[in-house]
Motif scaffolding. Structure first.
Motif, PDB file in Angstrom:
ATOM      1  N   HIS A 298       0.847  -1.188   0.000  1.00 18.92           N
ATOM      2  CA  HIS A 298       0.000   0.000   0.000  1.00 18.92           C
ATOM      3  C   HIS A 298       0.894   1.254   0.000  1.00 18.92           C
ATOM      4  O   HIS A 298       2.055   1.167   0.390  1.00 18.92           O
ATOM      5  CB  HIS A 298      -0.858   0.034   1.254  1.00 18.92           C
ATOM      6  N   PRO A 299       0.344   2.432  -0.347  1.00 19.66           N
ATOM      7  CA  PRO A 299      -1.039   2.663  -0.759  1.00 19.66           C
ATOM      8  C   PRO A 299      -1.288   2.236  -2.206  1.00 19.66           C
ATOM      9  O   PRO A 299      -0.380   2.233  -3.026  1.00 19.66           O
ATOM     10  CB  PRO A 299      -1.198   4.182  -0.593  1.00 19.66           C
TER      11      PRO A 299
ATOM     12  N   ASP B 117      -7.966  -8.597  -0.961  1.00 19.58           N
ATOM     13  CA  ASP B 117      -8.949  -7.773  -0.259  1.00 19.58           C
ATOM     14  C   ASP B 117      -8.695  -6.285  -0.502  1.00 19.58           C
ATOM     15  O   ASP B 117      -9.626  -5.487  -0.555  1.00 19.58           O
ATOM     16  CB  ASP B 117      -8.992  -8.095   1.234  1.00 19.58           C
ATOM     17  N   THR B 118      -7.420  -5.897  -0.699  1.00 20.00           N
ATOM     18  CA  THR B 118      -7.118  -4.486  -0.933  1.00 20.00           C
ATOM     19  C   THR B 118      -7.719  -4.009  -2.249  1.00 20.00           C
ATOM     20  O   THR B 118      -8.353  -2.951  -2.313  1.00 20.00           O
ATOM     21  CB  THR B 118      -5.596  -4.250  -0.941  1.00 20.00           C
TER      22      THR B 118
ATOM     23  N   MET C 103      -5.488   4.824  -1.466  1.00 19.04           N
ATOM     24  CA  MET C 103      -6.047   4.066  -0.344  1.00 19.04           C
ATOM     25  C   MET C 103      -5.005   3.162   0.292  1.00 19.04           C
ATOM     26  O   MET C 103      -4.179   2.554  -0.382  1.00 19.04           O
ATOM     27  CB  MET C 103      -7.227   3.211  -0.823  1.00 19.04           C
ATOM     28  N   CYS C 104      -5.061   3.083   1.614  1.00 17.32           N
ATOM     29  CA  CYS C 104      -4.286   2.088   2.356  1.00 17.32           C
ATOM     30  C   CYS C 104      -5.120   1.666   3.553  1.00 17.32           C
ATOM     31  O   CYS C 104      -6.167   2.249   3.830  1.00 17.32           O
ATOM     32  CB  CYS C 104      -2.932   2.642   2.800  1.00 17.32           C
ATOM     33  N   GLY C 105      -4.676   0.643   4.262  1.00 15.09           N
ATOM     34  CA  GLY C 105      -5.475   0.218   5.405  1.00 15.09           C
ATOM     35  C   GLY C 105      -4.771  -0.802   6.278  1.00 15.09           C
ATOM     36  O   GLY C 105      -3.799  -1.451   5.882  1.00 15.09           O
ATOM     37  N   ASN C 106      -5.267  -0.898   7.484  1.00 16.25           N
ATOM     38  CA  ASN C 106      -4.887  -1.950   8.429  1.00 16.25           C
ATOM     39  C   ASN C 106      -6.111  -2.842   8.533  1.00 16.25           C
ATOM     40  O   ASN C 106      -7.064  -2.505   9.226  1.00 16.25           O
ATOM     41  CB  ASN C 106      -4.531  -1.321   9.769  1.00 16.25           C
ATOM     42  N   PHE C 107      -6.117  -3.944   7.810  1.00 17.89           N
ATOM     43  CA  PHE C 107      -7.354  -4.720   7.738  1.00 17.89           C
ATOM     44  C   PHE C 107      -7.111  -6.129   7.218  1.00 17.89           C
ATOM     45  O   PHE C 107      -6.079  -6.430   6.627  1.00 17.89           O
ATOM     46  CB  PHE C 107      -8.375  -4.034   6.828  1.00 17.89           C
ATOM     47  N   ASN C 108      -8.087  -6.969   7.448  1.00 18.29           N
ATOM     48  CA  ASN C 108      -8.225  -8.259   6.805  1.00 18.29           C
ATOM     49  C   ASN C 108      -9.715  -8.539   6.690  1.00 18.29           C
ATOM     50  O   ASN C 108     -10.434  -8.427   7.679  1.00 18.29           O
ATOM     51  CB  ASN C 108      -7.528  -9.365   7.601  1.00 18.29           C
TER      52      ASN C 108
END
Length: 628
Positions: A129-130, A172-173, A144-149
């Motif tokens: 990411h991003p 998922d990203t 976009m970026c994220g801390n997720f699953n």
């Protein structure tokens, strides 16, 4: 002892004044970039595989770039990125503010940073990411970026394809990027249709940029997401947002004043980098979004509604920085609550017990455990003094003898930071790994003392078996007690921690071993059939069948088998493993009750669906497959 991999860390900065203001006040146009670097470095524990940054200019000149992105792989990714970016700013020092704003790379109003760990087996620069969705219209560009699953990527992916989209990568990203991009396109279309009859270009385009409803975009895209997440984004026209999942599984904190808005995965990082009080840094409420308009206006918007509190307890035990006031106190309490169990394991023999910790992240829990031992020792001293007084044997000498009793606290292992375990096969690699730590000789009495070492967690047990226990045995203790400040990890995590397969867990392997040794193999098959039946149901109707594997046994029975399994051949000391209890965890960490990896009580239907699939994979022999 065995590092867990966390999904990601995020950092965002939005400047609220003209760029020239920061040059005049702080002496450089790179002020925000320097702050972004610090935010990322101080969250480095959240990303060792790669990192990336993005910058958006909100007042660009047509024909010139206004979204900049730099990414890199490896443990030194942050250094590599900023070593590449900073020289590009060097020539801007004497330029007028208008030219810097228009032409200088990586100088803008919006800054985004990301630290990555891979939890899906997918790696490489394409997954760092991003992510960027390009368009000729600034308001349709999305960084976009994220801390997720996400636990339902397959369903969401199908829904995107059914709309006619063609994602380039299955991840998922990308799925989230395309969903948000689709919703952003719809918002642009809505505004275009609303304004086209009364405005002409370029006024129409500017009016669209000024009126993008980011909250509406998020409400249209996010309801289908099942997982733990903090999703951060910025449009090319200057809107910025961060959205947190409704259960608060993944953490997010923010700070704002008249100069800046900043968001990060950890509170103390913001406190340190911006030198602000703890009370100035707010938690982003679960289900809410922090939204900053292109004009710099800030609002907190409820997007998903706040659900049941399932904030991740592993964040408090292991991942987040221990410099946070609450986390420091909680980790000490986790250690303190273990003292009675550890005392029982050493037969209350303080005189012949050495206390220590491995690795350094367990030091705070160690302090708490020592305080628990001190409480016991103080009670013991009081009792002995009263007994001496009652028998008339209390003299200065006997009093001194009682008061001189001390805990034996030592640093028995020091990591050799110069040593690397080169790629090798089998026992050769294990022999190298066994020497990553140097032991402190002479602090343990041979074949007399108990040696107690505390860790944050014991998940797979690989490092214990391959190196740690053998290393500690070189000190020749009579007994080795390995203590985990967290409970037994029994179930996979699907919300951002790299624990997704049943075969990984030492507790699971121990429970299976107990079932087989006691002639209860039928439980394994019954659980399999239960999982298969559940897999045919909608995720919202499924229950966790895997709990049946653990139900016949106490925590202590499982710990005893784990100790035998993880003790390498040739170990002379008796080895015991002591785990935190679930009750102890909840009493120590009250604010973050999410415990699905310990209890099997998943916060979303997707987690329950995937744990059943993980067991099916294990039972069918697909031990390396990750449930999706």
């Amino acid at each position: 002892m065995e590092p867990l991999k966390h999904e990601c860390g995020v950092a965002m900065i939005r400047l609220r004044k003209p760029l020239e203001y920061y040059r005049q006040k702080y002496g450089t146009y790179a002020w925000a970039l320097n702050k972004l670097y610090l935010l990322m470095e101080k969250q480095h524990n959240r990303g060792q595989e790669g990192a990336g940054i993005g910058v958006v200019k909100t007042h660009p000149v047509p024909g010139h770039e206004y979204i900049f992105r730099e990414r890199a792989l490896g443990a030194n990714a942050i250094t590599e990125i900023f070593s590449s970016v900073m020289p590009q700013l060097a020539s801007s020092g004497n330029l007028p503010a208008a030219e810097v704003e228009a032409y200088t790379p990586f100088v803008g109003e919006i800054y985004m940073g990301h630290l990555r760990y891979s939890t899906t087996g997918k790696s490489g620069i394409s997954y760092v990411h991003p992510f960027l969705r390009r368009n000729n219209w600034r308001s349709r560009n999305l960084l976009m970026c994220g801390n997720f699953n996400m636990t339902n990527v397959d369903q969401v992916f199908r829904s995107i394809v059914e709309k006619g989209q063609h994602p380039r990568i299955y991840s998922d990203t990308i799925v989230l990027l395309e969903q948000l991009g689709y919703a952003l396109d719809k918002e642009n279309h809505r505004l275009y249709r609303q304004m086209r009859d009364r405005l002409q270009d370029p006024e129409l385009g500017k009016a669209i940029e000024d009126n993008i409803d980011v909250a509406s975009v998020l409400r249209n895209a996010s309801p289908a997401w099942d997982g733990g997440f903090v999703i951060c984004g910025a449009t090319g026209s200057g809107d910025m947002f961060a959205l947190r999942d409704s259960h608060g599984i993944r953490p997010a904190f923010y700070y704002m004043d008249d100069e800046v808005v900043v968001l990060a995965s950890e509170r103390p990082v913001i406190q340190t980098v911006f030198n602000v009080r703890r009370s100035d840094v707010q938690e982003l409420r679960p289900g809410s979004a922090l939204i900053v308009s292109r004009k710099g206006d800030v609002r907190i918007e409820d997007i998903l509604g706040e659900g049941e509190n399932r904030r991740c307890s592993f964040e408090r035990i292991y991942f987040s920085r221990g410099s946070d006031a609450d986390i420091y106190r909680e980790r000490k309490e986790l250690g303190r609550r273990l003292a009675p169990q550890v005392l029982a394991a050493v037969d209350n023999d303080i005189q012949h017990t050495v206390l220590s910790f491995i690795p350094n992240t367990a030091e705070v829990a160690f302090i708490g455990m020592v305080e628990g031992f001190e409480d016991y020792l103080n009670v013991l001293k009081c009792r002995q003094i009263m007994e001496l007084q009652a028998t008339g044997a209390l003299t200065p000498g006997t009093l001194k003898e009682v008061m001189d009793k001390r805990l034996r606290v030592e640093k028995v292992a020091i990591k050799d930071i110069k040593l690397r375990t080169f790629i090798a096969e089998g026992e050769s690699r294990n022999d190298l790994a066994a020497h990553v730590y140097d032991v402190t000789y002479g602090c343990v009495s041979n074949d007399i003392d108990n040696l107690v070492v505390i860790d944050d967690s014991i998940v797979r047990g690989t490092t214990l078996r391959q190196s740690i226990i053998a290393m500690l045995d070189r000190l020749h203790p009579r007994r080795i007690v390995v203590v985990s400040s967290s409970p037994q990890v029994r179930y996979p995590d699907y919300y951002g921690i790299d624990m997704s397969r049943m075969s990984e867990f030492a507790a699971f392997r121990a429970a299976v071993s107990l079932l087989r040794s006691r002639g209860m193999e039928s439980v394994l098959e019954q659980t399999y059939h239960c999982c298969v039946e559940q897999a045919a149901l909608p995720a919202s109707e499924q229950v966790n069948c895997v709990k049946a594997i653990y139900e016949p046994f106490t925590d202590r029975e499982i710990s005893q088998v784990m100790a035998r399994m993880l003790t390498p051949e040739g170990t002379k000391a008796r080895v015991e493993i002591v785990y935190q209890s679930l009750d102890g965890l909840h009493a120590a960490v009250r604010s973050c009750p999410g415990d699905w990896y310990f209890s099997g009580d998943y916060p979303t239907p997707g987690g329950t669906r995937l744990v059943n699939l993980a067991y099916i994979d294990w039972f069918e022999g697909n031990t390396e497959k990750r449930a999706r």
